[in-house]
Scaffold this active site. Structure first.
Site, PDB file in Angstrom:
ATOM      1  N   ASP A  88       0.820  -1.211   0.000  1.00 58.37           N
ATOM      2  CA  ASP A  88       0.000   0.000   0.000  1.00 58.37           C
ATOM      3  C   ASP A  88       0.853   1.259   0.000  1.00 58.37           C
ATOM      4  OD1 ASP A  88      -1.900  -1.918   0.381  1.00 58.37           O
ATOM      5  OD2 ASP A  88      -2.537  -1.232   2.360  1.00 58.37           O
TER       6      ASP A  88
ATOM      7  N   ASP B 246      -2.199   5.604  -3.000  1.00 65.49           N
ATOM      8  CA  ASP B 246      -1.625   4.404  -2.392  1.00 65.49           C
ATOM      9  C   ASP B 246      -1.032   3.588  -3.536  1.00 65.49           C
ATOM     10  OD1 ASP B 246      -2.727   5.174   0.050  1.00 65.49           O
ATOM     11  OD2 ASP B 246      -3.599   3.200   0.459  1.00 65.49           O
TER      12      ASP B 246
ATOM     13  N   HIS C 267      -7.562   0.206  -3.551  1.00 66.24           N
ATOM     14  CA  HIS C 267      -6.578  -0.794  -3.982  1.00 66.24           C
ATOM     15  C   HIS C 267      -7.149  -1.697  -5.078  1.00 66.24           C
ATOM     16  CE1 HIS C 267      -5.028  -0.138   0.330  1.00 66.24           C
ATOM     17  NE2 HIS C 267      -4.674   0.847  -0.473  1.00 66.24           N
TER      18      HIS C 267
ATOM     19  N   CYS D  24      -0.879  -7.818  -1.002  1.00 63.16           N
ATOM     20  CA  CYS D  24      -0.818  -6.647  -0.110  1.00 63.16           C
ATOM     21  C   CYS D  24       0.330  -6.747   0.881  1.00 63.16           C
ATOM     22  CB  CYS D  24      -2.091  -6.528   0.714  1.00 63.16           C
ATOM     23  SG  CYS D  24      -3.600  -6.687  -0.193  1.00 63.16           S
TER      24      CYS D  24
HETATM   25  N1  ARG Z   1     -10.462  -2.944  -1.163  1.00 65.38           N
HETATM   26  C1  ARG Z   1     -10.274  -4.310  -1.519  1.00 65.38           C
HETATM   27  C2  ARG Z   1     -11.533  -5.127  -1.234  1.00 65.38           C
HETATM   28  O1  ARG Z   1     -12.244  -4.864  -0.300  1.00 65.38           O
HETATM   29  C3  ARG Z   1      -9.115  -4.919  -0.774  1.00 65.38           C
HETATM   30  C4  ARG Z   1      -7.804  -4.510  -1.323  1.00 65.38           C
HETATM   31  C5  ARG Z   1      -6.695  -4.855  -0.414  1.00 65.38           C
HETATM   32  N2  ARG Z   1      -5.457  -4.525  -1.020  1.00 65.38           N
HETATM   33  C6  ARG Z   1      -4.395  -4.032  -0.394  1.00 65.38           C
HETATM   34  N3  ARG Z   1      -3.317  -3.797  -1.132  1.00 65.38           N
HETATM   35  N4  ARG Z   1      -4.405  -3.724   0.887  1.00 65.38           N
HETATM   36  O2  ARG Z   1     -11.828  -6.073  -1.934  1.00 65.38           O
END
Ligand code: ARG
Length: 389
Positions: free
Chosen positions: A141, A219, A268, A370
């Site tokens: 991130d 991010d 993300h 991640c």
């Molecule tokens: N916002 C995404 C979801 O709820 C999760 C992404 C997580 N990615 C990260 N690099 N922290 O599906």
């Protein structure tokens, strides 16, 4: 003036003249060979990776940005626990899975580096605000690797203002050994950055985001690297201003393509669209309603539905975190051990899944992609998509 051969630890005290820096750099490349940071895409053979830590993970102070970025049933937990550490037993279970993950990576011949966790309970502030921290669990991130360069991101969450601190010892080391190190303009994170009136978009309404265009923020996890082409989404942490800053910073060598997805809580890109290998795309079909034209001719795989039980605790993510996998090369892929549909699908598509327990880590809002930052992959800068699309 004596210049020692190990980096720029030179008796004259360092950085003053261009000549010294040039000589020092020559010494670095002569002694060490290749740059320690070199990663252009998601699939070249992985040589070195940073894996995050969960130690000290803390719920952030309650803020409107949380409402815009996570499934709503998770919000009461954030309200009740604002500013408090995560339950120690959950941290311990996630930590154990991280150790398993590290062990697997090392067994596959990958060098693993870890950050030095920082105190998330320490209060800090900026103009008109104070905050405590979050965690050092998700290097993806906060840091973006583009070729030989490490970029510290201008993170939109106040709880992540010092989000790269735990990685500074590593950043300094990589820089000393020849990497390029930069930081986007530090944001002020004043109230003007946030839309405090934000509410969920109504069905069919185009996405609107909780951050404004007050200053550039992004991010790293809103970007996916594909050689000279970088795919991005605007989100509740990444604004147009931030994407434009990165575009100009990277210059003409790279093209940033911004996609729009159907995700009311976008934050993300890596649980929405990921790249598995050249010509192989993995999508979340609930969010990617139309495959962007640039992927013409690619194999498009649709992620199997997540099978994580409803009573599994989840913070900051949807269950689609099951597609947040990590490629060790064009075939080997790290997948959650219990995710049988995903394992079967990947085998069927010709990949070699490597299984690792990670559900307890998933609770913290991410999975293998991640939790990592692929600092070095063996490969060079190339183009993988049709020009001009
Ligand atoms: N916002 C995404 C979801 O709820 C999760 C992404 C997580 N990615 C990260 N690099 N922290 O599906």
């Amino acid at each position: 003036m004596k210049i020692k051969r190990q980096g720029f630890a030179i008796r004259t005290g360092g950085f003053q003249t261009g000549m010294i820096i040039m000589k020092a750099n020559t010494a670095i490349s002569e002694t060490k060979g290749q740059c320690p940071v070199n990663s252009h895409n998601e699939w070249d053979p992985l040589e070195e990776v940073i894996v995050g830590v969960v130690d000290g993970a803390t719920f952030p102070p309650y803020h409107i940005t949380l409402e815009a970025t996570m499934p709503h049933h998770q919000l009461p937990v954030f309200r009740e626990n604002a500013g408090k550490p995560f339950p120690p037993e959950q941290i311990a279970m996630a930590k154990q899975e991280l150790e398993e993950f590290v062990h697997i990576l090392e067994g596959e011949g990958v060098k693993v580096r870890r950050p030095v966790p920082v105190d998330q309970l320490q209060q800090y502030g900026g103009p008109g605000w104070t905050s405590t921290g979050l965690y050092d669990a998700m290097p993806r991130d906060v840091l973006l690797v583009i070729g030989n360069e490490l970029i510290e991101c201008p993170l939109a969450w106040r709880s992540r203002y010092y989000g790269t601190a735990a990685f500074r010892p590593l950043l300094k080391e990589y820089f000393k050994n020849g990497a390029k190190w930069s930081s986007a303009p530090k944001p002020e994170l004043k109230d003007e950055l946030y839309d405090y009136q934000w509410t969920d978009p109504a069905d069919g309404e185009p996405p609107h985001f909780v951050i404004t265009e007050f200053e550039p923020t992004f991010d790293a996890a809103d970007f996916i690297r594909c050689g000279r082409d970088i795919f991005a989404q605007e989100s509740n942490v990444t604004n147009k201003f931030g994407i434009e800053w990165l575009r100009r910073h990277l210059g003409d060598t790279y093209r940033i393509h911004v996609f729009e997805f159907s995700d009311p809580h976008a934050m993300h890109i890596d649980a929405t669209l990921t790249l598995l290998a050249p010509g192989k795309l993995l999508i979340n079909a609930e969010r990617v309603l139309e495959v962007p034209r640039i992927f013409k001719g690619w194999d498009v795989f649709s992620s199997p539905k997540p099978i994580i039980p409803d009573d599994h605790p989840f913070y900051m993510t949807s269950k689609w975190i099951n597609m947040n996998t990590l490629m060790l090369d064009e075939k080997r892929i790290i997948v959650e051990r219990q995710d049988e549909p995903m394992i079967a699908a990947l085998k069927n598509w010709g990949f070699t899944p490597i299984l690792c327990n990670f559900r307890n880590f998933n609770s913290f809002g991410g999975s293998f992609h991640c939790a990592t930052l692929d600092v070095r992959r063996r490969g060079k800068l190339e183009s993988y998509v049709l020009d001009g699309e």
